[in-house]
Enzyme design. Structure first.
Site, PDB file in Angstrom:
ATOM      1  N   LYS A 178      49.331  35.767  22.715  1.00  0.00           N
ATOM      2  CA  LYS A 178      48.672  35.238  23.904  1.00  0.00           C
ATOM      3  C   LYS A 178      49.116  36.028  25.149  1.00  0.00           C
ATOM      4  CE  LYS A 178      48.207  30.565  21.986  1.00  0.00           C
ATOM      5  NZ  LYS A 178      48.558  29.130  22.188  1.00  0.00           N
ATOM      6  N   TYR A 228      38.549  27.111  20.880  1.00  0.00           N
ATOM      7  CA  TYR A 228      39.239  25.832  21.086  1.00  0.00           C
ATOM      8  C   TYR A 228      38.247  24.667  21.196  1.00  0.00           C
ATOM      9  CZ  TYR A 228      43.806  28.103  21.829  1.00  0.00           C
ATOM     10  OH  TYR A 228      44.990  28.793  21.673  1.00  0.00           O
ATOM     11  N   ASN A 275      53.199  29.216  24.803  1.00  0.00           N
ATOM     12  CA  ASN A 275      53.836  29.288  23.482  1.00  0.00           C
ATOM     13  C   ASN A 275      53.560  30.592  22.725  1.00  0.00           C
ATOM     14  OD1 ASN A 275      51.226  28.700  22.814  1.00  0.00           O
ATOM     15  ND2 ASN A 275      51.665  26.808  21.712  1.00  0.00           N
ATOM     16  N   HIS A 332      49.207  32.509  18.722  1.00  0.00           N
ATOM     17  CA  HIS A 332      48.281  31.618  18.020  1.00  0.00           C
ATOM     18  C   HIS A 332      48.272  31.986  16.541  1.00  0.00           C
ATOM     19  CE1 HIS A 332      44.679  29.449  16.791  1.00  0.00           C
ATOM     20  NE2 HIS A 332      44.335  30.564  16.154  1.00  0.00           N
ATOM     21  N   GLU A 386      37.655  31.473  12.709  1.00  0.00           N
ATOM     22  CA  GLU A 386      38.217  32.238  13.828  1.00  0.00           C
ATOM     23  C   GLU A 386      38.072  33.749  13.613  1.00  0.00           C
ATOM     24  OE1 GLU A 386      42.219  30.756  14.186  1.00  0.00           O
ATOM     25  OE2 GLU A 386      41.533  28.778  14.845  1.00  0.00           O
TER      26      GLU A 386
HETATM   27  P1  ADP Z   1      48.373  25.249  17.748  1.00  0.00           P
HETATM   28  O1  ADP Z   1      48.196  26.401  18.710  1.00  0.00           O
HETATM   29  O2  ADP Z   1      49.817  25.139  17.294  1.00  0.00           O
HETATM   30  O3  ADP Z   1      47.410  25.285  16.589  1.00  0.00           O
HETATM   31  P2  ADP Z   1      46.783  23.160  19.049  1.00  0.00           P
HETATM   32  O4  ADP Z   1      45.571  23.651  18.332  1.00  0.00           O
HETATM   33  O5  ADP Z   1      47.079  21.689  19.036  1.00  0.00           O
HETATM   34  O6  ADP Z   1      48.112  23.897  18.547  1.00  0.00           O
HETATM   35  O7  ADP Z   1      46.685  23.574  20.580  1.00  0.00           O
HETATM   36  C1  ADP Z   1      46.174  24.817  20.951  1.00  0.00           C
HETATM   37  C2  ADP Z   1      46.956  25.340  22.128  1.00  0.00           C
HETATM   38  O8  ADP Z   1      46.764  24.487  23.247  1.00  0.00           O
HETATM   39  C3  ADP Z   1      48.477  25.370  21.930  1.00  0.00           C
HETATM   40  O9  ADP Z   1      48.928  26.489  21.191  1.00  0.00           O
HETATM   41  C4  ADP Z   1      48.935  25.403  23.370  1.00  0.00           C
HETATM   42  O10 ADP Z   1      48.783  26.707  23.927  1.00  0.00           O
HETATM   43  C5  ADP Z   1      47.941  24.471  24.038  1.00  0.00           C
HETATM   44  N1  ADP Z   1      48.447  23.090  24.116  1.00  0.00           N
HETATM   45  C6  ADP Z   1      48.519  22.198  23.107  1.00  0.00           C
HETATM   46  N2  ADP Z   1      49.045  21.034  23.538  1.00  0.00           N
HETATM   47  C7  ADP Z   1      49.296  21.205  24.861  1.00  0.00           C
HETATM   48  C8  ADP Z   1      49.839  20.379  25.894  1.00  0.00           C
HETATM   49  N3  ADP Z   1      50.226  19.122  25.645  1.00  0.00           N
HETATM   50  N4  ADP Z   1      49.962  20.894  27.135  1.00  0.00           N
HETATM   51  C9  ADP Z   1      49.566  22.153  27.426  1.00  0.00           C
HETATM   52  N5  ADP Z   1      49.043  22.995  26.486  1.00  0.00           N
HETATM   53  C10 ADP Z   1      48.914  22.533  25.234  1.00  0.00           C
END
Ligand code: ADP
Length: 169
Positions: free
Chosen positions: A29, A69, A132, A135, A146
């Protein structure tokens, strides 16, 4: 009976063949690119033994992200997620190998880096859910969706890894 036996043998045989062509989408990211973590993240997948079959750097459009998303559109953090993901270039890759979807999720760690174990990408390089670093597709179906969304077919290469017999039986 003979043919039933043969059939079950065939099933066994095909169930026993590892699907070494499973693929997943991994993206570094914008925060990961800014922090110069691309090399270290690629290195982890290489050293685990997975095969890189596609790689590119791009400035992601809101349109692509809204499809990527689509399940998060109702979340309160969705607008800031779009802003974050379009804040700079992303490096997106397709990795191939046995159980690569599940293993990559384990290598990447918990969505919230505060809960991610040390040794995972998120556990080693981040501490807040809004940044984080990486992805990883979360299921086989998700990965297929995807990969089609981010890559054209001709951007993915089928090539033979010379050390394949060292990574699979
Ligand atoms: P992952 O990326 O682990 O598959 P998700 O699909 O639940 O997780 O979420 C997609 C992305 O959205 C996360 O990687 C993160 O960047 C963001 N995200 C998820 N939850 C939160 C939150 N509570 N606050 C801010 N950003 C979030």
């Amino acid at each position: 009976k003979g043919s039933a036996q043969q059939h079950s043998k065939q099933l066994c045989w095909s169930a026993g063949v590892p699907d070494v062509s499973e693929r997943t989408l991994i993206a570094v990211k914008p925060d990961g690119v800014q922090r110069r973590l691309v090399g270290q993240i690629i290195q982890r997948f290489e050293q685990r033994g997975f095969k890189l079959v596609g790689l590119k750097m791009l400035q992601v459009s809101e349109d692509l992200l809204s499809q990527h998303y689509c399940q998060l559109r109702q979340k309160p953090f969705y607008p800031s997620l779009l802003q974050y993901m379009t804040s700079g270039p992303v490096v997106v890759m397709v990795w191939e190998g046995l159980n690569v979807v599940q293993t990559s999720r384990a290598m990447v760690g918990h969505t919230n880096p505060a809960e991610a174990q040390a040794g995972t990408v998120r556990g080693d390089f981040s501490f807040h859910v809004s940044r984080n670093v990486v992805h990883a597709s979360d299921s086989l179906e998700g990965a297929q969706r995807e990969i089609q969304l981010w890559f054209q077919g001709n951007e993915l290469l089928n090539w033979v890894c010379c050390d394949q017999t060292s990574t699979y039986e």
